[in-house]
Design an enzyme around this catalytic site. Structure first.
Site, PDB file in Angstrom:
ATOM      1  N   ASP A   1       0.863  -1.179   0.000  1.00  0.00           N
ATOM      2  CA  ASP A   1       0.000   0.000   0.000  1.00  0.00           C
ATOM      3  C   ASP A   1       0.897   1.225   0.000  1.00  0.00           C
ATOM      4  O   ASP A   1       2.056   1.162   0.400  1.00  0.00           O
ATOM      5  CB  ASP A   1      -0.925   0.001   1.219  1.00  0.00           C
ATOM      6  CG  ASP A   1      -2.215   0.765   0.944  1.00  0.00           C
ATOM      7  OD1 ASP A   1      -3.266   0.135   0.777  1.00  0.00           O
ATOM      8  OD2 ASP A   1      -2.150   2.019   0.861  1.00  0.00           O
TER       9      ASP A   1
ATOM     10  N   THR B   1     -13.304  -2.761  -9.250  1.00  0.00           N
ATOM     11  CA  THR B   1     -14.481  -2.595 -10.106  1.00  0.00           C
ATOM     12  C   THR B   1     -14.216  -1.429 -11.063  1.00  0.00           C
ATOM     13  O   THR B   1     -14.033  -0.300 -10.618  1.00  0.00           O
ATOM     14  CB  THR B   1     -15.712  -2.307  -9.228  1.00  0.00           C
ATOM     15  OG1 THR B   1     -15.877  -3.406  -8.328  1.00  0.00           O
ATOM     16  CG2 THR B   1     -16.969  -2.139 -10.070  1.00  0.00           C
TER      17      THR B   1
ATOM     18  N   ARG C   1     -19.041  -9.209   0.194  1.00  0.00           N
ATOM     19  CA  ARG C   1     -19.930  -8.290   0.907  1.00  0.00           C
ATOM     20  C   ARG C   1     -19.256  -7.870   2.199  1.00  0.00           C
ATOM     21  O   ARG C   1     -18.651  -8.703   2.870  1.00  0.00           O
ATOM     22  CB  ARG C   1     -21.251  -8.998   1.281  1.00  0.00           C
ATOM     23  CG  ARG C   1     -22.059  -9.505   0.133  1.00  0.00           C
ATOM     24  CD  ARG C   1     -23.046 -10.557   0.602  1.00  0.00           C
ATOM     25  NE  ARG C   1     -22.369 -11.739   1.136  1.00  0.00           N
ATOM     26  CZ  ARG C   1     -22.980 -12.708   1.809  1.00  0.00           C
ATOM     27  NH1 ARG C   1     -24.263 -12.639   2.070  1.00  0.00           N
ATOM     28  NH2 ARG C   1     -22.308 -13.753   2.247  1.00  0.00           N
ATOM     29  N   GLU C   2     -19.385  -6.611   2.562  1.00  0.00           N
ATOM     30  CA  GLU C   2     -18.880  -6.183   3.853  1.00  0.00           C
ATOM     31  C   GLU C   2     -19.663  -6.931   4.933  1.00  0.00           C
ATOM     32  O   GLU C   2     -20.848  -7.210   4.769  1.00  0.00           O
ATOM     33  CB  GLU C   2     -19.018  -4.669   4.013  1.00  0.00           C
ATOM     34  CG  GLU C   2     -18.127  -3.938   3.031  1.00  0.00           C
ATOM     35  CD  GLU C   2     -18.040  -2.443   3.256  1.00  0.00           C
ATOM     36  OE1 GLU C   2     -18.460  -1.956   4.325  1.00  0.00           O
ATOM     37  OE2 GLU C   2     -17.533  -1.762   2.354  1.00  0.00           O
TER      38      GLU C   2
ATOM     39  N   PHE D   1     -32.710  -9.865  -0.703  1.00  0.00           N
ATOM     40  CA  PHE D   1     -32.618  -8.490  -1.212  1.00  0.00           C
ATOM     41  C   PHE D   1     -33.975  -7.877  -1.516  1.00  0.00           C
ATOM     42  O   PHE D   1     -34.136  -7.074  -2.424  1.00  0.00           O
ATOM     43  CB  PHE D   1     -31.668  -8.405  -2.420  1.00  0.00           C
ATOM     44  CG  PHE D   1     -30.286  -8.040  -1.968  1.00  0.00           C
ATOM     45  CD1 PHE D   1     -29.572  -8.903  -1.157  1.00  0.00           C
ATOM     46  CD2 PHE D   1     -29.702  -6.826  -2.304  1.00  0.00           C
ATOM     47  CE1 PHE D   1     -28.308  -8.562  -0.674  1.00  0.00           C
ATOM     48  CE2 PHE D   1     -28.444  -6.479  -1.837  1.00  0.00           C
ATOM     49  CZ  PHE D   1     -27.738  -7.351  -1.021  1.00  0.00           C
TER      50      PHE D   1
ATOM     51  N   GLY E   1     -37.037  -0.533   3.062  1.00  0.00           N
ATOM     52  CA  GLY E   1     -36.599   0.339   4.145  1.00  0.00           C
ATOM     53  C   GLY E   1     -36.032   1.629   3.587  1.00  0.00           C
ATOM     54  O   GLY E   1     -36.518   2.127   2.568  1.00  0.00           O
TER      55      GLY E   1
ATOM     56  N   CYS F   1     -20.196   0.790  -2.529  1.00  0.00           N
ATOM     57  CA  CYS F   1     -20.251   0.057  -3.802  1.00  0.00           C
ATOM     58  C   CYS F   1     -21.504   0.331  -4.626  1.00  0.00           C
ATOM     59  O   CYS F   1     -21.421   0.957  -5.679  1.00  0.00           O
ATOM     60  CB  CYS F   1     -20.138  -1.431  -3.553  1.00  0.00           C
ATOM     61  SG  CYS F   1     -18.520  -1.892  -2.943  1.00  0.00           S
TER      62      CYS F   1
ATOM     63  N   ARG G   1     -19.851   5.122   4.655  1.00  0.00           N
ATOM     64  CA  ARG G   1     -19.879   5.761   3.338  1.00  0.00           C
ATOM     65  C   ARG G   1     -21.298   5.722   2.755  1.00  0.00           C
ATOM     66  O   ARG G   1     -21.933   4.686   2.727  1.00  0.00           O
ATOM     67  CB  ARG G   1     -18.921   5.037   2.368  1.00  0.00           C
ATOM     68  CG  ARG G   1     -17.461   5.373   2.623  1.00  0.00           C
ATOM     69  CD  ARG G   1     -16.551   4.612   1.698  1.00  0.00           C
ATOM     70  NE  ARG G   1     -16.598   3.175   1.951  1.00  0.00           N
ATOM     71  CZ  ARG G   1     -16.031   2.265   1.169  1.00  0.00           C
ATOM     72  NH1 ARG G   1     -15.396   2.622   0.074  1.00  0.00           N
ATOM     73  NH2 ARG G   1     -16.117   0.982   1.467  1.00  0.00           N
TER      74      ARG G   1
HETATM   75  C1  UDX Z   1     -22.316  -5.059  -2.340  1.00  0.00           C
HETATM   76  C2  UDX Z   1     -22.572  -6.377  -3.088  1.00  0.00           C
HETATM   77  O1  UDX Z   1     -23.555  -7.137  -2.403  1.00  0.00           O
HETATM   78  C3  UDX Z   1     -21.272  -7.151  -3.196  1.00  0.00           C
HETATM   79  O2  UDX Z   1     -21.471  -8.331  -3.939  1.00  0.00           O
HETATM   80  C4  UDX Z   1     -20.241  -6.290  -3.882  1.00  0.00           C
HETATM   81  O3  UDX Z   1     -19.006  -6.942  -3.956  1.00  0.00           O
HETATM   82  C5  UDX Z   1     -20.076  -4.978  -3.136  1.00  0.00           C
HETATM   83  O4  UDX Z   1     -21.323  -4.318  -2.993  1.00  0.00           O
HETATM   84  P1  UDX Z   1     -22.042  -4.405   0.233  1.00  0.00           P
HETATM   85  O5  UDX Z   1     -21.812  -3.004  -0.216  1.00  0.00           O
HETATM   86  O6  UDX Z   1     -21.157  -4.994   1.280  1.00  0.00           O
HETATM   87  O7  UDX Z   1     -21.937  -5.395  -1.018  1.00  0.00           O
HETATM   88  O8  UDX Z   1     -23.523  -4.456   0.796  1.00  0.00           O
HETATM   89  P2  UDX Z   1     -24.884  -5.228   0.488  1.00  0.00           P
HETATM   90  O9  UDX Z   1     -25.038  -6.342   1.425  1.00  0.00           O
HETATM   91  O10 UDX Z   1     -25.041  -5.492  -0.949  1.00  0.00           O
HETATM   92  O11 UDX Z   1     -25.930  -4.100   0.929  1.00  0.00           O
HETATM   93  C6  UDX Z   1     -25.938  -2.844   0.252  1.00  0.00           C
HETATM   94  C7  UDX Z   1     -26.976  -1.927   0.836  1.00  0.00           C
HETATM   95  O12 UDX Z   1     -28.281  -2.384   0.506  1.00  0.00           O
HETATM   96  C8  UDX Z   1     -26.969  -1.781   2.357  1.00  0.00           C
HETATM   97  O13 UDX Z   1     -27.130  -0.407   2.670  1.00  0.00           O
HETATM   98  C9  UDX Z   1     -28.154  -2.598   2.807  1.00  0.00           C
HETATM   99  O14 UDX Z   1     -28.711  -2.112   3.998  1.00  0.00           O
HETATM  100  C10 UDX Z   1     -29.114  -2.382   1.640  1.00  0.00           C
HETATM  101  N1  UDX Z   1     -30.116  -3.460   1.480  1.00  0.00           N
HETATM  102  C11 UDX Z   1     -29.725  -4.733   1.204  1.00  0.00           C
HETATM  103  C12 UDX Z   1     -31.489  -3.156   1.572  1.00  0.00           C
HETATM  104  O15 UDX Z   1     -31.860  -2.001   1.808  1.00  0.00           O
HETATM  105  N2  UDX Z   1     -32.394  -4.157   1.381  1.00  0.00           N
HETATM  106  C13 UDX Z   1     -32.032  -5.423   1.104  1.00  0.00           C
HETATM  107  O16 UDX Z   1     -32.912  -6.269   0.945  1.00  0.00           O
HETATM  108  C14 UDX Z   1     -30.655  -5.721   1.016  1.00  0.00           C
END
Ligand code: UDX
Length: 447
Positions: free
Chosen positions: A32, A129, A162-163, A260, A264, A271, A342
């Site tokens: 890094d 990405t 996913r985080e 998904f 809400g 991402c 973020r």
């Molecule tokens: C996402 C992708 O899922 C992952 O595959 C990619 O590599 C990076 O981006 P992440 O950002 O960790 O991952 O979060 P994710 O679990 O996808 O949730 C994204 C957002 O959507 C969150 O704010 C979550 O609260 C919201 N969400 C998710 C909803 O509001 N409703 C849902 O049903 C699912």
């Protein structure tokens, strides 16, 4: 001899990837350009909260007692080039300031810094990405700048972690996508991922543009699912339906699926929002903007939910202004099990109410430090109970388990008014109502 691996960029993606590669048995060198990050990692500390990552790191970082010693860190590109057979580029690609497009400067800098030191055969693997077409351009950069010329090859291998589940997603991915141009590149990637492949993980071989597109298409689809159910929530609010029941019912159709579809205050994070915007920007450059205009609507629906949460709160407080009202906000991170704030919908809502004169007090199990840095003018409390003390309304904005386990009766004792608004549809309305709370949620009847 076992492959040696370097990981360039040790943020979320890179730190996890480096630790996972060491776990899979490889000698790994992480690089890094930020000295503080390297110092932390060398001590076995992770710059963010991610379940299981620190343990995995400490298991392998050289110099830590009892570690395998397979993972080291450096800031020196020459050292990295000399060390690795396979170089993973894991730097971030944020949204450009004031534009939808993606900022490629960290990726470009990583390639420009590494390539001049590549004097022998090597495989460089892009994981960031990026807009479609980048890999093609970067492959040319590599051959031009690397002294080893054609012996240095590029592959594109997007990451879907996913985080909150980063370690598990990296060690046991649900698919591996390999954008390659030669058998040699495919063979090397199969060697790197031999363990997950032996567990049956599908390996999808593609060309460069497809590999790049798989990532943005996947994130666009996920964003679309969330905004779809949030659009249904809007219609439920207008027509008196219950979006939670609706999601459950349509989810039984396995062509649709249950995942998904949690309505809400919508999606945030580092991402989904920036990826759909960068995708639209890139489609525009390619003259295919019409194909993705629907993503503009996905983005609007998503941003509208934050405003709707603010309006629901105003209404619950009597309908006029936030002046003189104390609002408890439970949750600051963009999702649970992360300290990432973020583009967090929770903080966005908290900030809007604060700017309109409400006295907002935020509590989050892991995101306090990051939230304070981003929104220093909001109030913060050390516990959920302290945040709720004296509040006229409680907003549940990130669905941490800790909040589902709160005792509504005890909270009712310290709140001024028993009004709870569930921005994540994750609390049990019956339990809260039984404890005397007025419970309201997005896309659900007020009862
Ligand atoms: C996402 C992708 O899922 C992952 O595959 C990619 O590599 C990076 O981006 P992440 O950002 O960790 O991952 O979060 P994710 O679990 O996808 O949730 C994204 C957002 O959507 C969150 O704010 C979550 O609260 C919201 N969400 C998710 C909803 O509001 N409703 C849902 O049903 C699912």
């Amino acid at each position: 001899m076992a492959l040696k691996i370097t990981v360039i960029g040790t943020g979320y993606l890179g730190a996890t990837h480096a630790a996972a590669m060491a776990e899979l048995g490889f000698e790994v060198l992480g690089l890094d350009v930020v000295p503080e990050k390297i110092e932390m990692l060398q001590r076995g500390e992770v710059p963010m909260y991610e379940p299981g990552l620190e343990e995995l790191l400490r298991k392998h970082v050289a110099g830590i007692e009892g570690s395998s010693g397979r993972l080291r860190f450096t800031m020196d590109f020459a050292e990295a080039a000399a060390f690795g057979d396979v170089h993973f580029v894991c730097v971030n690609t944020p949204q450009k300031h004031g534009e939808y497009a993606c900022d490629m400067s960290y990726v470009d800098a990583a390639f420009a810094s590494l390539a001049p030191h590549l004097t022998g055969p090597a495989l460089v693997v892009g994981k960031s990405t990026v807009p479609v077409g980048s890999a093609d351009r970067l492959a040319r950069t590599l051959t031009e700048l690397a002294p080893a010329g054609e012996e240095v090859e590029l592959a594109w291998n997007p990451e879907f972690l996913r985080e909150g589940f980063a370690v598990q997603d990296t060690l046991h991915p649900d698919r591996i996508v390999a954008g390659i141009r030669s058998e040699r590149a495919e063979k090397l990637l199969r060697e790197v991922y031999a363990t997950p492949l032996s567990e049956g993980t599908p390996f999808v071989v593609t060309d460069f543009p497809t590999a790049e597109l798989v990532k943005t298409a996947a994130n666009s689809f996920l964003a679309t699912k969330i905004s779809f159910i949030n659009a249904m929530a809007e219609v439920c609010e207008a027509g008196g339906g219950d979006v939670v029941k609706l999601a459950e019912a349509i989810g039984h159709d396995d062509r649709i699926g249950k995942k998904f579809l949690r309505a809400g205050i919508g999606f945030g994070g580092g991402c989904l929002p920036k990826d759909i915007r960068a995708f639209m920007a890139r489609a525009g450059e390619l003259g295919a903007d019409q194909a993705l205009t629907f993503l503009r609507e996905i983005d609007s629906i998503n941003m509208r939910r934050r405003g709707q949460m603010v309006e629901m709160t105003r209404e619950a407080l009597g309908g006029s202004s936030f002046l003189g009202k104390r609002i408890a906000v439970l949750g600051a991170t963009f999702k649970p099990d992360s300290d990432d704030v973020r583009d967090s919908p929770a903080l966005n809502v908290a900030g809007q109410i604060h700017l309109q004169g409400g006295q907002v007090t935020v509590y989050d199990p892991k995101g306090m430090e990051n939230a304070r840095r981003l929104f220093p003018t909001l109030g913060y409390a050390e516990t959920a109970v302290d945040a709720v003390r004296g509040a006229h309304a409680v907003l549940h904005l990130t669905e941490w388990r800790e909040f589902r386990e709160l005792d509504p009766a005890a909270l009712g004792e310290v709140a001024t008014d028993r009004v709870v608004l569930d921005g994540r549809n994750a609390l049990d309305p019956a339990v809260w109502r039984a404890a005397g709370w007025t419970y309201r949620a997005m896309g659900r009847p007020t009862a």
